[in-house]
Design an enzyme around this catalytic site. Structure first.
Site, PDB file in Angstrom:
ATOM      1  N   ASP A 157      -1.510   0.690  -4.484  1.00  0.00           N
ATOM      2  CA  ASP A 157      -0.912   1.178  -3.082  1.00  0.00           C
ATOM      3  C   ASP A 157      -1.336   2.345  -2.616  1.00  0.00           C
ATOM      4  O   ASP A 157      -2.404   2.584  -3.034  1.00  0.00           O
ATOM      5  CB  ASP A 157       0.781   1.587  -3.627  1.00  0.00           C
ATOM      6  N   ASP A 174       3.215  -4.936   1.811  1.00  0.00           N
ATOM      7  CA  ASP A 174       3.914  -4.277   1.726  1.00  0.00           C
ATOM      8  C   ASP A 174       4.353  -4.342   3.471  1.00  0.00           C
ATOM      9  O   ASP A 174       5.580  -4.426   3.870  1.00  0.00           O
ATOM     10  CB  ASP A 174       4.669  -3.653   1.942  1.00  0.00           C
TER      11      ASP A 174
END
Length: 165
Positions: A121, A137
């Site tokens: 991330d 995402d």
């Protein structure tokens, strides 16, 4: 939709999924090869920092450190998305967009989980507290929004056409 049109549409939507997956992979590989977890490496002034985080959970770090379970769920979801495409043969653009975005996002994060044991991330929003996220995402959220829009607005039209047709 006839078979020829379905194949042509499937190829087009597959190319869109491939672009999303490739972009996600390239950015994540760049991060993995150049930064250590916790490194801030740029961003969008006033909006977001690019911060490398290794997420062993799902959204909002749910099921942290349960990578094997999340890997299986991700892979099963990808298989289900492909089966949905083959069996249902979606034809409405919003329905196709939803399926493609959900598949591409799930596959992007599944690769991370299987290969690395965590999801890479890197986008940290500055103006409110929100978990760090990635391109996959964003695809998943976009796909979920497209699915809701399809169901709330367009599915009724498709159902009515099938009854009248």
């Amino acid at each position: 939709m006839n078979k020829k049109k379905f194949i042509a549409a499937s190829l087009m939507w597959s190319a869109a999924a491939a672009v999303i997956i490739l972009l996600d992979r390239l950015v994540k590989l760049h991060i993995l090869n150049n930064y250590t977890p916790g490194t801030v490496f740029g961003g969008i002034p006033g909006m977001a920092d690019f911060l490398y985080v290794q997420n062993t959970g799902a959204a909002f770090s749910i099921l942290s450190s349960n990578t094997p379970v999340l890997s299986i769920i991700s892979i099963l979801f990808c298989i289900a998305a492909v089966l949905y495409w083959i069996i249902k043969k979606p034809s409405h653009p919003m329905q196709c967009l939803a399926a493609v975005l959900l598949f591409a996002g799930a596959l992007g994060n599944a690769v991370d989980r299987v290969v690395y044991g965590f999801v890479v991330d890197f986008i940290a929003i500055k103006w409110f507290s929100f978990p760090v996220f990635n391109i996959a995402d964003m695809a998943i959220v976009g796909g979920a929004i497209a699915a809701v829009i399809y169901v709330l607005i367009f599915d009724k039209d498709d159902t009515q056409e099938k009854k009248n047709g």
